[in-house]
Design an enzyme around this catalytic site. Sequence first.
Site, PDB file in Angstrom:
ATOM      1  N   SER A 225       0.832  -1.196   0.000  1.00 19.52           N
ATOM      2  CA  SER A 225       0.000   0.000   0.000  1.00 19.52           C
ATOM      3  C   SER A 225       0.869   1.249   0.000  1.00 19.52           C
ATOM      4  O   SER A 225       1.655   1.453  -0.917  1.00 19.52           O
ATOM      5  CB  SER A 225      -0.974  -0.051   1.182  1.00 19.52           C
ATOM      6  OG  SER A 225      -1.976   0.927   1.063  1.00 19.52           O
ATOM      7  N   GLU A 342      -9.605  -5.131  -4.316  1.00 18.99           N
ATOM      8  CA  GLU A 342      -8.889  -4.177  -3.465  1.00 18.99           C
ATOM      9  C   GLU A 342      -9.818  -3.207  -2.742  1.00 18.99           C
ATOM     10  O   GLU A 342      -9.782  -3.057  -1.522  1.00 18.99           O
ATOM     11  CB  GLU A 342      -7.895  -3.363  -4.310  1.00 18.99           C
ATOM     12  CG  GLU A 342      -6.728  -4.156  -4.844  1.00 18.99           C
ATOM     13  CD  GLU A 342      -5.575  -4.267  -3.864  1.00 18.99           C
ATOM     14  OE1 GLU A 342      -5.713  -3.798  -2.716  1.00 18.99           O
ATOM     15  OE2 GLU A 342      -4.541  -4.825  -4.248  1.00 18.99           O
ATOM     16  N   HIS A 434      -8.043  -5.326  -0.051  1.00 19.31           N
ATOM     17  CA  HIS A 434      -6.761  -4.696   0.235  1.00 19.31           C
ATOM     18  C   HIS A 434      -6.204  -5.229   1.551  1.00 19.31           C
ATOM     19  O   HIS A 434      -6.941  -5.373   2.529  1.00 19.31           O
ATOM     20  CB  HIS A 434      -6.994  -3.183   0.334  1.00 19.31           C
ATOM     21  CG  HIS A 434      -5.751  -2.350   0.343  1.00 19.31           C
ATOM     22  ND1 HIS A 434      -4.846  -2.338  -0.687  1.00 19.31           N
ATOM     23  CD2 HIS A 434      -5.276  -1.467   1.265  1.00 19.31           C
ATOM     24  CE1 HIS A 434      -3.875  -1.486  -0.413  1.00 19.31           C
ATOM     25  NE2 HIS A 434      -4.109  -0.948   0.771  1.00 19.31           N
TER      26      HIS A 434
END
Length: 538
Positions: A225, A342, A434
């Site tokens: 990320s 995600e 995610h």
Amino acid sequence: MLKRISAALALAGAAVMMSSCASSATPAGAGSRADCTTTTSLGVVAGTARAGLCAFRGIRYAEAPVGSLRFRPPRPVGRWRGTLQATDDKAVCPQDRDTMSEDYPDARTLFTDEDCLRLNVWTPGTDHRRRPVIVFVHGGAARFGTANEPRYDGAKLATRGDAVVVSINYRLGVLGWSELGGLDPSYKGSGNNGLRDQMTALRWVRDHIADFGGDPANVTAVGESAGAFSLSAMLATDHPERLFQRVILESGSGALVHSAAYERKVASALPVKSVAELRRMSTKQILGMQNKIIDQDEPGILGATYFAPYIDGTLVRDSVIKRVAQGNARAVDLLLGTNRDEMNFFGQLGPEAMTGIAQQYETVFFPQELAARRKRMVAAYRRGRSATAAALAMFSDQGMRVPATRLAQAQSRWRPTYLYEFGWRPTEEYGAVHTIELPFVFGSFRFTGILGGDKAFQADRARLTTLSDQMIDAWTSFTRTGDPNARRTVQRPTWPAYRAPQRATMMWNVDATVANDPRGRERALWDGYPFAAFDLPA
């Protein structure tokens, strides 16, 4: 609800002396595990022995960024006297506790210690065996998170891969990512201080990791990320090969590195007239100001993109994809990928949140440059999906998947490059969200922020443990050689390098497979859009 989503959004000289506990009469690593003490050019460091490893926690790599050093570039740490007891596993850079998505080392609700520029090392032995080195840069929207989260424990990576694992803290939020040059020219570039922290930590690794049993000429930086955004930004700096030889980007690429224009917008939101005014604020006051700005000006998912590295033209020279395509990272091996669903992560508070994120995508994030083809794109994504699911799939592709394919294609001109997609879905409602790959990459099986993760793992523990072992083998094989196929102790498919037009992609799941150009028709809908940097309409 959107405010709740925002709160949940959330990677000197060379070492010169031998380990103080190793001797020529002792098998490699055996003596060093006994007391886990090593000597570096900065001083003696003592860690703790655990399960056949040495763990060193909380080693300061830069001076505390306080007082006159607040908002300044990091200053590398100097020598110390005596023995540094590296046993502090609680360092967290200033932030409010993110109650949903982070796996904190203790129960504090507010973290205010700015003396946080520290790193951790896990090693099979301080024996100068020159093992491959993995340096992990955590995510958390450049606003949350810490290297000391239990889910980032490096023990299994170090053991299974016979590697040295390092995790690093860096400044977050306003303290690390606010450009103050407009208030005072002497602070020009402060908007990339968080990135400079990470680069300083990587230089510390280069200079001292040999004394922890690592090879300074074989360093792989791994980011997830915001950590991946940061490492991709480093690919656009001068000579990134001086920081690392390989990079693994999990759910993040240069498309979310800020443009200079967007960074100016972030800077203009600060309600102060001078840097001196900011420096007089307590840490708690700065965090309160930061939260107020984001909740008022950038509600919802925009809070996850508010802070990031930016293209300043000096450190980060230009668009990441552009620089990589030109060969700026031609000496760096690259492995990267994304998760299947995600953006569903940010809707895990329930159907209302899912709908809210989809609506924000449609009204704020969809590129104006593609307005002429929007109807056609929406129709394509709607096949087999609800309107909300289609918007979230477009959002995932725009924000994560398609930019990853672009970066892979750009680097494949220079080096073998490997692309993956992680697809295990603990729930049908939310899918492979995610951060979901992290429990498998580290083998920690801590599913913080992943609804249904613990229950689904327990129901299929054997197969999911095998999936983790496969991924760790691939990650550590790539770390050692640049080829994820070089070491396969658990059976898995051969992972071909990514090249157009085949676009081979490893599909990680309980039955791992390789697919050529998965969902290629949807990927192709974005052709012509540059993914140069993150910006929004004025």
